[in-house]
Each structure stands twice: as C-alpha cells, then as structure tokens.
Design an enzyme around this catalytic site. Structure first.
Site, short mmCIF file in Angstrom:
data_model
loop_
_atom_site.label_atom_id
_atom_site.label_comp_id
_atom_site.label_asym_id
_atom_site.label_seq_id
_atom_site.Cartn_x
_atom_site.Cartn_y
_atom_site.Cartn_z
CD GLU A 95 37.96 -51.70 -14.94
OE1 GLU A 95 37.25 -51.80 -13.93
OE2 GLU A 95 37.67 -50.99 -15.91
CD GLU A 135 36.51 -52.65 -19.86
OE1 GLU A 135 35.80 -51.89 -19.18
OE2 GLU A 135 36.82 -53.79 -19.49
#
Ligand code: PNW
Length: 504
Positions: free
Chosen positions: A210, A410
C-alpha cells in the site's frame, strides 16, 4: 458481452451468480472470451465456483500482531516511535504486545489449519532483520521467520511473505526516511537478502504494501468528512510535507519497488515470483455503459499515476506532471526503467471504491460522483461500502496494463464484534461484506480476468494502526487481555468458501 449459444442474456447473468449485475458491460478490452467448455473453471452444478487452483488465504502484518518489540535484537521502527507519541493512537494503545504472535505463532498456525486455510500472507519486520535498517543482519530475527515458515509448511500452508508493511527502521527515518533516495537502496538490499535466505521455503514474495497508505498518509495525512464531522487520517511518521517533498517521497517508494525486484531476481532461487501489494484507487462506473466504463478506466489510471501507473508504464502520466508542475518529482530516465522492472503479479488490497464516475465531455473525460450522505459504510470511518470495486479493480488493472496474474492481497472490514453469552461472535455484517465482495470477484474470474487468489484481511483482530485495538478486522476474535482466540461466524463462512472453492 457476446452470448453463448443456448444462453439468453438473463440466463447467463443468473448462471454467473449474484455478481453478474452488469450483464450490459462491454466486452473487456484485451481479454479473449474463453468458451465455457474450455475454462478450467466451474465445479459441476456450482455456478459460483472459482477457477481450479484458486489461492485462498488470510493476511496479517508484523507490527499489527507480533509484539515482542524489544526481543531478540529487534530495532525500533517508526511505528514504535509513533505509537508512543501522545495522542496519536486511539485510547493511547500501542503494539508492544499486540497479539503476542511472536510467542504464539505455533497456535496461530494451528488456528489457520483448523480453518482450512492453505495460504498465509504475513509480513517480515525489517527492523528484526536489520535493526538499524542496514549493516549486519540479526540472526535471531531471521530465525523467528524461519521457524514461522517451517511451521506453516509443516501444516501444509504456503507462505506469502510481504517485505515492507510500513515498519521502517527508525534509524533510517532519522536519516530522512522515504524522503531520502538511500532508503530505496536500503530496502532493496534488505529485500534481496531476505529473499535470498528464504526462497528455498517461499516461492512468492510481496515487495511493498500500500504505497498511498505509508507515503501519503504518513507524510501528509488526509482529511475527510464523516457524518458531517471532519476526520483526519494519519500514519507514522506523521509528517506534513510540502507537495514537492511528498512527490519526491512517492518517487523514492516506487524506486524502492523497482530496486527490490532487481535485488530479489539477483539473489533468490530461480522461479521465485514477486510483485507489489497495492491499494489502488478504483473508479467504478456508476452506470455500466461503454462510455462510463472507459471514463472509470481513465480515472483509475490517473488516480494511481504516482504509484501503479508509473510502475506498470514506466512513465509519469502527462496529467500527473502537468498537475504537479514545479512540484513534480525529480527523476531520471534510468530510474523510470528501474521503477518499471517487470513483476510476476500484482497484489491488490481492495476495501472500497475511491469514487463512482460517469463519462464527461470535460478535459479529464470523467465526472466524479460524490458519495451521497446516506451512502452506507462499514465500521471504519473511511470504509464506504462498494463491493463493485472488487470487480472493477482487477478488471481495470488487466485492461489497462495486461497484467497476467492478480492476487487480491487484502479484503475485509471492521465490525462491532461482541462475544455472546453462549460464546459466539455472530458477525453478520462481515459475512455480508465478504459474500458480496467474493461475488464481484467471481464475476471478474468468470469474465477471464486473471485473478489467482484472495487473502482475507485479517486472520485475527489486531492492532489497527491509528484506531488501536478498537477496530476489529479479524475472522478470529482476540481478547487482548487474555490473548484468547475465538473464531467468529465469518471464520466458518470463510472455511466453507475455501472448502467449496466458491461464493457461499
Ligand atoms: C490496510 N483508508 O490499510 C492495511 O494494509 C492493513 O494493515 C490494515 O489493517 C487494513 O488495510 C485495514 O485498515 C488501510 O484510509 C488503511 O482508506 C487505511 C485505508 C485503507 C486501508
């Protein structure tokens, strides 16, 4: 969509499962339609099966679960510093103990095995391996991950280590952190070293987790309005950089990605695969017409210009350079080539759409549709609900960049979980969330988008960054006073999804 013989449009939509809400979608650019009979796909009689060999897993990260922050020579990370800074974390929580996974990893592996989980995405703490970020490796830190990986393999669980899930060694922050180009080089050295040591046991490595979260939220933060109130989201190291400095930090982060891929290729066993796990900003067409779908693609490409787009195209987009103007990052052609080092797969962390769009005559080609005040959200303040993102994110990535392998690294949500008198945690909202996201992922798989797997976030409740322990994302409930683990109803949901290789 070209209809196959014997299928009416409506009949096909039904067969493709609940996610086939967009039967009017245009054919997907760059994706050949595979005749139903040729697909490796559906188990007979089950319309919502995923392709054979689909990788089902759960995910965690080191800082959020390990604890033992001062043990066996681990150095401090920026998150240790940040969590011990007053007023940064809700309730003043810190992750000094967290889930005590450093000592309980064997039990946690067993927990996964009992859930039927065959793949585990976890992260390696850089400051356990190199306490100061660079220099001599710490044998005891390495040994912990060797023991963890061996326990996983013994339990028949494939390890998917992530090399950077935000816990930068504090010693490197003291030398400029991501504002310094040297950090990109240090990361590559660490990544190459770890992959060299563990590629005999792990075949797949995620490089960086991320980009937007640790770069933008860590070096600028973001403001949003929730229920009429202003909320600020901020991560370690908690800086508020100028535009120019922020853009340069972004550049160093993608450079770290490229350099780490080269380092992994140089030191890992042949056949080792790697790629980033990014939470790209996804635009969802508000109404599925070809024009709006194109607009959503354009918006997705531009929103990710500083991260996925430059990594996959080897160029900053014209609009990014024009918008940043004098604050554009300083870079060389050589760096762009490094940044675009070919990866084996792209991991996508998908929680929500960034925005809905429709096509527009305006220069950018799209009009963002603001989320209505009544738009539903999950428990986290930032978590607007939009399961369509789980279809559009991989589809855009495939159509824009012809990516050959995509993992959902995720997906999940926080919920207000409570243990009932009879000992159950009945998290109907999380099950609703998972089912709908899986259904949209199934639609992508059915249409030929190469989605190889899905990792639920998270195996168990853990330290949720600025929200501390108040925000529970686990399939397994954790009592942080006693460390007792209690599988929630969603764990049983996920066990069934895995067992059936299908949306259940
Ligand atoms: C991800 N947002 O973070 C992280 O990779 C995990 O470590 C984290 O626990 C999980 O998602 C749940 O939050 C995010 O503000 C942080 O949109 C912030 C946002 C999204 C994801």
């Amino acid at each position: 969509m070209r209809m196959r013989k014997g299928f009416t449009r409506r009949g096909f939509a039904k067969a493709a499962g609940a996610a086939a809400v967009g039967a009017t979608a245009a054919p997907l650019a760059g994706i050949a339609e595979t005749p139903a009979g040729d697909r490796p796909n559906p188990a007979p009689g089950n319309a919502t099966s995923f392709p054979q060999g689909f990788t089902w897993g759960v995910a965690t990260s080191a800082f959020q679960i390990e604890g033992a922050v001062k043990e066996d020579g681990r150095g401090a990370s920026i998150w240790d510093t940040y969590t011990h800074t007053p007023r940064k974390i809700r309730n003043g929580d810190n992750a000094d103990v967290a889930n005590d996974h450093y000592h309980r990893y064997r039990d946690d592996v067993k927990l996964m095995r009992d859930m039927g989980v065959r793949n585990y995405r976890f992260s390696i703490a850089w400051p356990r391996i190199f306490p100061d970020g660079i220099g001599q490796p710490n044998a005891k830190g390495l040994d912990f991950y060797r023991r963890l990986i061996d326990a996983l393999l013994e339990a028949g669980i494939e390890p998917f280590p992530t090399l950077y899930h935000w816990d930068l060694p504090q010693a490197l922050q003291d030398k400029g952190g991501w504002q310094s180009r040297d950090t990109a080089k240090a990361f590559a050295d660490y990544a190459g070293y770890v992959a060299g040591r563990f590629s005999d046991r792990a075949r797949n490595f995620f490089t960086v987790n991320e980009f937007y979260s640790f770069v933008d939220l860590g070096h600028r933060g973001a403001e949003m309005t929730v229920d009429g109130k202003k909320v600020r989201i901020e991560f370690a190291p908690g800086l508020k950089l100028s535009n120019a400095a922020l853009n340069q930090a972004r550049h160093h982060a993608v450079l770290a990605q490229g350099l780490s891929v080269q380092a992994i290729r140089a030191s890992a066993k042949a056949g080792t695969k790697c790629g980033p796990a990014d939470n790209l900003s996804t635009a969802v067409p508000a109404i599925e017409t070809p024009e709006n779908i194109r607009a959503a693609e354009i918006a997705t490409r531009e929103m990710n210009a500083g991260y996925l787009t430059v990594m996959l195209e080897g160029k900053y987009t014209d609009a990014y350079l024009a918008n940043t103007g004098k604050d554009a990052p300083k870079f060389t052609d050589d760096e762009l080539k490094i940044i675009a080092s070919p990866v084996d797969f792209i991991g996508l962390n998908i929680y929500r759409p960034a925005l809905y769009v429709v096509a527009s005559e305006q220069a950018r080609g799209f009009r963002p549709i603001p989320f209505n005040k009544s738009h539903p959200r999950m428990l986290s303040l930032w978590h607007v609900l939009g399961p369509e993102a789980m279809y559009w994110a991989p589809r855009h990535v495939q159509s824009l960049w012809k990516t050959r392998e995509i993992y959902i690294t995720e997906s999940g949500c926080a919920a207000n979980d409570e243990i009932s008198a009879s000992g159950n945690v009945d998290d109907s909202d999380r099950i609703m969330y998972l089912r709908n996201h899986l259904a949209h992922l199934h639609r992508a798989a059915t249409e030929g988008v190469p989605v190889k797997g899905y990792f639920a976030w998270s195996l168990m409740d853990n330290f949720e960054w600025s929200d501390g322990f108040t925000s529970r994302f686990g399939l397994v409930h954790v009592d942080f006073k006693t460390q007792k683990r209690t599988p929630k109803l969603s764990a049983e949901y996920f066990r069934q999804a895995i067992a059936n290789n299908a949306v259940v």
